[in-house]
Design an enzyme around this catalytic site. Structure first.
Site, PDB file in Angstrom:
ATOM      1  N   GLU A   1      25.078 -16.981   6.581  1.00  0.00           N
ATOM      2  CA  GLU A   1      24.403 -16.046   5.683  1.00  0.00           C
ATOM      3  C   GLU A   1      24.980 -14.627   5.834  1.00  0.00           C
ATOM      4  OE1 GLU A   1      22.735 -16.172   3.156  1.00  0.00           O
ATOM      5  OE2 GLU A   1      21.679 -14.271   2.964  1.00  0.00           O
TER       6      GLU A   1
ATOM      7  N   HIS B   1      39.017 -24.629  17.049  1.00  0.00           N
ATOM      8  CA  HIS B   1      39.553 -25.788  16.328  1.00  0.00           C
ATOM      9  C   HIS B   1      40.267 -25.375  15.051  1.00  0.00           C
ATOM     10  CE1 HIS B   1      37.616 -28.361  19.208  1.00  0.00           C
ATOM     11  NE2 HIS B   1      36.486 -27.702  19.017  1.00  0.00           N
TER      12      HIS B   1
ATOM     13  N   ASN C   1      -2.161   2.329   5.654  1.00  0.00           N
ATOM     14  CA  ASN C   1      -1.161   1.349   5.254  1.00  0.00           C
ATOM     15  C   ASN C   1      -0.782   0.595   6.523  1.00  0.00           C
ATOM     16  OD1 ASN C   1       1.078  -0.013   4.395  1.00  0.00           O
ATOM     17  ND2 ASN C   1       2.322   1.812   4.004  1.00  0.00           N
ATOM     18  N   GLY C   2      -0.829  -0.725   6.500  1.00  0.00           N
ATOM     19  CA  GLY C   2      -0.491  -1.509   7.693  1.00  0.00           C
ATOM     20  C   GLY C   2      -1.568  -2.540   7.960  1.00  0.00           C
TER      21      GLY C   2
ATOM     22  N   TRP D   1      -2.738  -2.925  -1.888  1.00  0.00           N
ATOM     23  CA  TRP D   1      -2.332  -4.280  -2.249  1.00  0.00           C
ATOM     24  C   TRP D   1      -3.103  -5.185  -1.292  1.00  0.00           C
ATOM     25  CZ3 TRP D   1       3.473  -6.108  -2.580  1.00  0.00           C
ATOM     26  CH2 TRP D   1       3.519  -7.308  -3.313  1.00  0.00           C
TER      27      TRP D   1
ATOM     28  N   LYS E   1      21.620 -12.737 -10.808  1.00  0.00           N
ATOM     29  CA  LYS E   1      20.450 -12.957  -9.956  1.00  0.00           C
ATOM     30  C   LYS E   1      19.941 -14.388 -10.088  1.00  0.00           C
ATOM     31  CE  LYS E   1      17.332 -11.687  -7.114  1.00  0.00           C
ATOM     32  NZ  LYS E   1      17.815 -11.631  -5.727  1.00  0.00           N
TER      33      LYS E   1
ATOM     34  N   ARG F   1       5.481   0.103  -5.722  1.00  0.00           N
ATOM     35  CA  ARG F   1       5.277  -0.692  -4.512  1.00  0.00           C
ATOM     36  C   ARG F   1       4.362  -1.886  -4.773  1.00  0.00           C
ATOM     37  NH1 ARG F   1       6.437   2.698   0.045  1.00  0.00           N
ATOM     38  NH2 ARG F   1       5.023   1.567   1.378  1.00  0.00           N
TER      39      ARG F   1
ATOM     40  N   CYS G   1       0.823  -1.212   0.000  1.00  0.00           N
ATOM     41  CA  CYS G   1       0.000   0.000   0.000  1.00  0.00           C
ATOM     42  C   CYS G   1       0.853   1.256   0.000  1.00  0.00           C
ATOM     43  CB  CYS G   1      -0.891   0.031   1.234  1.00  0.00           C
ATOM     44  SG  CYS G   1      -1.994  -1.380   1.342  1.00  0.00           S
TER      45      CYS G   1
ATOM     46  N   LYS H   1      26.554 -12.647   2.707  1.00  0.00           N
ATOM     47  CA  LYS H   1      26.083 -11.320   2.301  1.00  0.00           C
ATOM     48  C   LYS H   1      27.253 -10.341   2.284  1.00  0.00           C
ATOM     49  CE  LYS H   1      23.061 -11.848   1.067  1.00  0.00           C
ATOM     50  NZ  LYS H   1      22.001 -12.758   0.695  1.00  0.00           N
TER      51      LYS H   1
ATOM     52  N   GLU I   1      29.678 -11.100  -0.658  1.00  0.00           N
ATOM     53  CA  GLU I   1      29.017 -10.922  -1.941  1.00  0.00           C
ATOM     54  C   GLU I   1      28.944  -9.453  -2.359  1.00  0.00           C
ATOM     55  OE1 GLU I   1      24.851 -12.701  -3.763  1.00  0.00           O
ATOM     56  OE2 GLU I   1      24.959 -12.237  -1.646  1.00  0.00           O
TER      57      GLU I   1
HETATM   58  O1  M6R Z   1      17.282 -18.280  -6.939  1.00  0.00           O
HETATM   59  P1  M6R Z   1      17.932 -19.136  -5.884  1.00  0.00           P
HETATM   60  O2  M6R Z   1      17.362 -18.899  -4.542  1.00  0.00           O
HETATM   61  O3  M6R Z   1      17.922 -20.573  -6.236  1.00  0.00           O
HETATM   62  O4  M6R Z   1      19.425 -18.670  -5.860  1.00  0.00           O
HETATM   63  C1  M6R Z   1      20.396 -19.381  -5.153  1.00  0.00           C
HETATM   64  C2  M6R Z   1      21.679 -18.606  -5.040  1.00  0.00           C
HETATM   65  O5  M6R Z   1      22.236 -18.377  -6.295  1.00  0.00           O
HETATM   66  C3  M6R Z   1      21.432 -17.250  -4.363  1.00  0.00           C
HETATM   67  O6  M6R Z   1      20.841 -17.420  -3.118  1.00  0.00           O
HETATM   68  C4  M6R Z   1      22.741 -16.475  -4.184  1.00  0.00           C
HETATM   69  O7  M6R Z   1      23.537 -17.134  -3.254  1.00  0.00           O
HETATM   70  C5  M6R Z   1      22.425 -15.055  -3.799  1.00  0.00           C
HETATM   71  N1  M6R Z   1      23.054 -14.141  -4.682  1.00  0.00           N
HETATM   72  C6  M6R Z   1      22.798 -14.735  -2.397  1.00  0.00           C
HETATM   73  O8  M6R Z   1      22.540 -13.424  -2.043  1.00  0.00           O
END
Ligand code: M6R
Length: 596
Positions: free
Chosen positions: A469, A492, A98-99, A72, A591, A27, A2, A473, A476
């Site tokens: 993760e 270890h 919105n909410g 939405w 992506k 949005r 929204c 991140k 990356e």
């Molecule tokens: O589309 P998917 O979730 O299958 O993608 C898997 C990985 O390629 C994806 O998570 C990648 O590690 C990202 N760029 C992480 O931020």
């Protein structure tokens, strides 16, 4: 998602409002509407469909104050009746919202007993009726009183035909006030008003604002009149495509309260798909790549804890070539894009092995959906930034739903257990928003990593995958070498790398492993490693064990991965930005990875 807008000034309101709504289109929405006060009368126009549809069908609306909305659908289908603005019985009060109003059913029942007839299925419609009930000549006072009875999140704009004022209010949903020359706007975010002004006041949770011929006034959550600084935003209209955020990734991180809400609504518990979970399998195998693999690792703890099933997690690129021992696991494939070649191939392999398969994906109709027996869709919305953020959160969320379904199918959970988990899940959009509100602190503390060449992320139990993760991140998007470890593993081997130049992020949530992780943090400190701890607001002692602490809202430990994930995304984002990296399109990455 929204979007709302309000206007009071010297120009005709309706065209400005409609233009603002067009700027909020990114949005996502399924209906739109406008209300204005023209010559002392409230007039409105709403349409299901696009803003273009709204414009084409719109009569000429005059008047110098008004409100508008893109909706939405959440409570009730997309329709003209459910579209905002919503009006009170007399047709003198109009509200855009919105909410989510969590207690709207109770309020609605009360109001119905008092003779109110509802025209929509929305949670929002209780608001104008409540305001009307309390109205005694001051719209601001009536809004304030009505809000006291509401639980949940809201950003509101309200008008009344008898008073030359626009009232706004904010609680856990975004709302800004933009100040022009002789005119003031309310909006969900800046792109809606950028072409008129770049002077902005960021409203805070609990704020109520009035805009009238004398300007604007703000009251805080305690009812005290307050002064909030005006800021000048450094944005131009091109930025508007990113919703005013400097990167798609940041925008996507900030979209998470809605992504969580929307995903929860879209993932059925105990519905027809319950069948997908009943079968003769003896365990669960989760298969995925990258961030989705990490979501799968979190899922292992969630399923293990809630439905008590044995769970294994395997990288999709390994699964195809791994031995397949005896047993009959349910195979869950996780991929936000639904196109990752390794994961799609793993789905085929699982079927060849005679397994029952479920895919968790964000993209309707993607390749994986054609390879599995059943699909659980996350509804995080399109993710443009290469680094997964909101889709990770939605995937983790999906595992609570899968675990509930497995728990019910396997009779390891009863109705009370399920109800309790569902109650916690419903609070998550609000908690995610509160976590996002700590962004300025994360931005400040991210400086610890700006000049580092290596960093470590540590966590235990359900937070160990978050350490992985967080490190992924970080590397990356900021190109900073980072490793994630279960904190007990440091001694270890990796401890050899800890120096005063190696910052360590320690995820230290108060669960049954808390004392142990404090001990592991001691091992780091003893080697001079600077520690940035992530804890919740109840962890008062954490500061004693670390150099800096990032506090997030409290959630029971099984739900805290959702909030920790948000903190780690923001941390990586700010480090990458400070290091001048190209955040949305990191080098060498795509992506959707469609090669094996
Ligand atoms: O589309 P998917 O979730 O299958 O993608 C898997 C990985 O390629 C994806 O998570 C990648 O590690 C990202 N760029 C992480 O931020």
């Amino acid at each position: 998602m929204c979007g709302i807008i309000g206007y009071r000034g010297q120009r005709t309101a309706a065209p400005l409002i409609v233009k603002g709504l067009q700027r909020l289109e990114y949005r996502g929405y399924d209906s739109a509407g406008v209300a204005v006060v023209e010559k002392g009368k409230l007039r409105f126009h709403k349409r299901k469909g696009s803003i273009q549809d709204l414009i084409i069908s719109m009569p000429e609306l005059g008047g110098f104050r008004g409100i508008g909305h893109t909706r939405w659908a959440t409570h009730g289908v997309p329709s003209e009746d459910n579209a905002h603005p919503h009006m009170d019985r007399s047709g003198s009060i109009a509200v855009v919202h919105n909410g989510i109003i969590e207690n709207y059913i109770d309020i609605r029942e009360e109001l119905v007993k008092e003779g109110v007839k509802f025209r929509s299925e929305t949670d929002t419609e209780v608001i104008p009726h409540l305001i009307a009930k309390y109205y005694d000549g001051s719209l601001k006072d009536a809004v304030e009183r009505a809000l006291k009875g509401l639980h949940g999140s809201f950003a509101l704009a309200v008008i009344h035909s008898d008073e030359d004022v626009v009232v706004g209010a904010r609680m856990d949903s975004p709302l800004i006030m933009a100040v022009g020359d002789g005119e003031v706007f309310l909006a969900s975010d800046m792109p809606a008003v950028l072409e008129h002004t770049n002077r902005v006041v960021y409203l805070q949770n609990g704020d109520i604002v009035t805009i009238d011929p004398d300007g604007y006034r703000i009251w805080d959550g305690k009812g005290e009149e307050v002064h909030r600084e005006e800021d000048v935003v450094d944005l131009n209209l091109e930025d508007a495509e990113k919703g005013g955020y400097s990167h798609f990734m940041l925008k996507e991180i900030f979209e998470q309260p809605y992504a969580v809400h929307k995903s929860l609504l879209g993932m059925p518990i105990n519905g027809g798909p319950g069948r997908a979970y009943t079968g003769r399998y003896d365990s669960v195998k989760i298969v995925a790549c990258g961030t989705s693999y990490h979501a799968g690792l979190v899922g292992k703890y969630i399923i293990g804890e809630l439905s008590k099933m044995p769970v294994q997690v395997e990288m999709a690129s390994e699964y195809r070539y791994s031995p397949h021992p005896k047993g009959n696991p349910l195979v869950i494939l996780v991929t936000q894009s639904g196109e990752t070649a390794d994961t799609v191939a793993a789905a085929r392999e699982a079927r060849l092995r005679g397994r029952r398969t479920i895919a968790i994906t964000n993209v309707v109709g993607s390749s994986i959906t054609r390879e599995v027996d059943h699909v659980v869709y996350t509804r995080a919305g399109i993710e443009i930034g290469v680094a997964a953020s909101k889709t990770f959160t939605a995937q983790v969320l999906a595992f609570y739903i899968v675990a509930l379904n497995l728990g019910m199918a396997g009779k390891t959970m009863n109705a009370d257990d399920v109800r309790e988990v569902k109650q916690h899940l419903r609070t998550l959009p609000r908690l995610v928003q509160k976590t996002l509100d700590t962004a300025p602190d994360i931005e400040k503390k991210a400086k610890m990593f700006k000049d580092a060449s290596s960093a470590f992320f540590i966590g235990r139990n359900i937070h160990y995958p978050l350490a992985l993760e967080g490190a992924l991140k970080m590397k990356e998007i900021s190109y900073l070498h980072a490793e994630g470890y279960p904190s007990g593993e440091l001694k270890h081997g990796p401890l050899a790398l800890i120096t005063t130049e190696t910052p360590v992020v320690a995820i230290a949530i108060r669960d049954h492993t808390y004392e142990k992780i404090l001990g592991n943090m001691g091992e780091v400190s003893a080697r001079g490693g600077p520690i940035l701890a992530i804890g919740d607001e109840r962890n008062h002692d954490l500061a004693k064990y670390s150099d800096e602490v990032l506090y997030m809202p409290y959630a029971p430990p099984i739900f805290s991965p959702i909030l920790v994930g948000v903190v780690l995304q923001l941390l990586a984002y700010y480090v990458a930005r400070d290091r001048g990296c190209e955040i949305d399109k990191p080098r060498n990455l795509a992506k959707s990875v469609t090669v094996e």
